[in-house]
Design an enzyme around this catalytic site. Structure first.
Site, PDB file in Angstrom:
ATOM      1  N   LYS A   1      32.134   7.731  39.891  1.00 53.92           N
ATOM      2  CA  LYS A   1      30.881   6.753  39.219  1.00 53.92           C
ATOM      3  C   LYS A   1      29.562   7.219  39.315  1.00 53.92           C
ATOM      4  O   LYS A   1      28.283   6.920  38.707  1.00 53.92           O
ATOM      5  CB  LYS A   1      30.567   5.035  40.138  1.00 53.92           C
ATOM      6  CG  LYS A   1      32.086   4.436  39.686  1.00 53.92           C
ATOM      7  CD  LYS A   1      32.979   3.928  38.459  1.00 53.92           C
ATOM      8  CE  LYS A   1      33.180   3.372  38.583  1.00 53.92           C
ATOM      9  NZ  LYS A   1      34.835   3.156  38.700  1.00 53.92           N
TER      10      LYS A   1
HETATM   11  C1  LIG Z   1      36.032   2.744  38.070  1.00 53.23           C
HETATM   12  C2  LIG Z   1      36.967   4.231  38.890  1.00 53.23           C
HETATM   13  C3  LIG Z   1      37.881   4.251  37.853  1.00 53.23           C
HETATM   14  C4  LIG Z   1      38.043   3.530  36.756  1.00 53.23           C
HETATM   15  O1  LIG Z   1      37.167   3.700  35.624  1.00 53.23           O
HETATM   16  P1  LIG Z   1      37.143   3.103  34.920  1.00 53.23           P
HETATM   17  O2  LIG Z   1      35.675   3.829  33.923  1.00 53.23           O
HETATM   18  O3  LIG Z   1      36.247   1.545  34.875  1.00 53.23           O
HETATM   19  O4  LIG Z   1      37.835   3.245  33.724  1.00 53.23           O
HETATM   20  C5  LIG Z   1      39.052   4.765  38.747  1.00 53.23           C
HETATM   21  N1  LIG Z   1      39.014   5.224  39.884  1.00 53.23           N
HETATM   22  C6  LIG Z   1      38.565   4.671  41.150  1.00 53.23           C
HETATM   23  C7  LIG Z   1      38.006   5.792  42.003  1.00 53.23           C
HETATM   24  C8  LIG Z   1      37.286   4.407  40.382  1.00 53.23           C
HETATM   25  O5  LIG Z   1      36.006   4.104  41.078  1.00 53.23           O
END
Ligand SMILES: *Cc1c(COP(=O)(O)O)cnc(C)c1O
Length: 463
Positions: A112
């Site tokens: 993120k």
């Molecule tokens: C947010 C997240 C996901 C999923 O990602 P999306 O874009 O919501 O599909 C997978 N793994 C981790 C560690 C995350 O923080």
């Protein structure tokens, strides 16, 4: 570059307004009117360039006139300066044709950060220029909230409110949200699950009085700028393994469908991606949808990969919009049906197109733990449970002729209990976070009730 809503009834906006707006006023998500392409020569030229330069070349066509070239380069440089690895998104090899794309070298140890660090800088530049203040609100299953708070803490032009599901995030995740001391950071522990948090955020955006009074802005992956930032590492990884001269495949641990949708954008820009594989945990609505043709909501069952404990996958709407031939009215009808009945059938043609675009698989809790243990035993790499879901499904989809890249979405130290249970090893937090467990926490517990949440936000925000 213009952006349109997936429900076809909101104003058409430029990049900057799309970014500052978040959710479209018709309840839809913004997507580019058309996806710009890079030709094979331009893609080949990306190989070996610094991450920041690839980021500039890939994102530039989507930005239009919203930011000048020098300004945009500067924003990108600042966004990734806090990453602890010079490659930003390094590849490691797990097997003969299986690679791991490490997306956890940012300040909060999850992928993120790639998007959030960038939009923190973009918001600050745009709001400064306009002399405006906004209230950022976001729902999180754990990682979005910590990344958003890290990106926006201490900025004058924003207050940031994060709704997190009480008791459902890991302790490291919660502490990353409750320990920042800046007055513009507000962590709200909601009595509910992630879907409740996300639903309340959407309700706020649909309460136009509140939305306009508070100047609400959203940083969930409903925000197009987040998806865009994630397109970049598909290019760096694929060109490192020989694209565009050879195809590669990706497997993406998926919850809200933002990260994998970014892969589809990369493909539409011209990156030769063979397979794009959705990997889900036991909350497998996306896998079931592709298998059965019906999108049917069930209750979330907490898992050891909590950032993927999601049943209503917001960004899937962007894929549906394309699958329905960009017919916003059809998408709006399906979303209305989902809200009323908890389910909708994807029409014949649309499900066919989705199956051509995405493959899918799921990993159970046991399979996830076994994969963490097996990868550690075979390679010495310690991976987080989300990444393990990806690796498990990637192995099932392997093709000896095409390199498979599994996205490693978080650092194992964010989920020490699950990793220790599988391997006996308790991964240590990197140095810059090593006193996290000693820092005092600051948070507000709140009922799952729109008015209560809105009232609290009005009291706390500095607007
Ligand atoms: C947010 C997240 C996901 C999923 O990602 P999306 O874009 O919501 O599909 C997978 N793994 C981790 C560690 C995350 O923080």
């Amino acid at each position: 570059m213009k952006y349109v809503s997936t429900r076809g009834a909101a104003p058409v906006l430029d990049f900057e307004d799309t970014m500052l707006t978040g959710l479209a006023r018709d309840g839809g998500l913004y997507v580019p009117e058309r996806v710009p392409t890079l030709d094979p020569t331009e893609i080949a030229a990306l190989a070996g360039l610094p991450y920041e330069e690839v980021a500039f070349r890939v994102m530039r066509p989507f930005i239009g006139d919203s930011f000048g070239e020098a300004e945009f380069r500067d924003i990108i440089d600042r966004a990734y300066a806090s990453f602890s690895h010079p490659a930003r998104a390094p590849l490691t090899q797990l097997g003969p044709n299986l690679f791991l794309l490490e997306l956890f070298h940012g300040p909060t140890l999850a992928f993120k950060d790639f998007a959030m660090q960038l939009i923190g800088q973009l918001f600050e530049a745009a709001l400064k220029r306009r002399g405006e203040h906004v209230t950022i609100v976001g729902a999180t299953s754990g990682d979005t909230g910590s990344a958003a708070i890290e990106a926006f803490r201490g900025l004058d032009a924003v207050d940031i409110f994060i709704l997190l599901p009480k008791g459902r995030t890991s302790e490291v995740q919660r502490r990353q949200m409750t320990t920042p001391t800046e007055a513009n950071v507000h962590a709200l522990l909601l009595d509910g699950d992630f879907d409740d948090c996300q639903a309340r955020v959407k309700d706020m955006f649909n309460d136009f009085d509140f939305r306009d009074r508070m100047r609400l802005a959203g940083v969930n992956s409903i925000n197009w700028a987040r998806v865009l930032a994630q397109v970049v590492y598909y290019f760096t990884a694929a060109t490192a393994l020989g694209a565009p001269h050879r195809k590669v495949s990706f497997t993406v641990p998926t919850g809200n469908f933002g990260d994998i949708f970014a892969g589809q954008v990369a493909r539409r820009m011209g990156l030769p991606i063979e397979k794009l594989v959705i990997a889900t945990n036991q909350n497998d609505i996306l896998h079931r949808t592709l298998a059965t043709g019906a999108y049917t909501r069930e209750t979330v069952v907490p898992s050891i990969s909590p950032s993927m404990d999601i049943q209503v996958s917001s960004n899937f709407e962007r894929a549906l919009f394309d699958a329905y031939g960009r017919d916003g009215k059809a998408v709006a009808e399906q979303m209305e049906r989902l809200k009323e009945t908890g389910s909708f059938p994807v029409s014949q043609g649309a499900i066919g197109r989705l199956r051509e675009t995405f493959a899918s698989g799921r990993a159970s809790e046991t399979e996830t733990s076994e994969t963490i243990a097996r990868v550690y035993a075979a390679t010495g790499e310690v991976i987080c449970p989300h990444s393990a879901v990806g690796v498990k499904v990637a192995e099932e989809e392997a093709d000896p002729a095409v390199p498979m890249i599994a996205l490693a979405t978080a650092h194992p130290a964010k989920f020490p209990d699950a990793v220790a249970a599988a391997t006996g090893i308790r991964p240590a937090l990197p140095k810059r976070l090593s006193d996290l467990y000693e820092r005092p926490e600051r948070m507000t517990e709140i009922a799952n009730d729109l008015r209560t949440i809105e009232r609290l936000m009005e009291e706390r925000a500095s607007t």
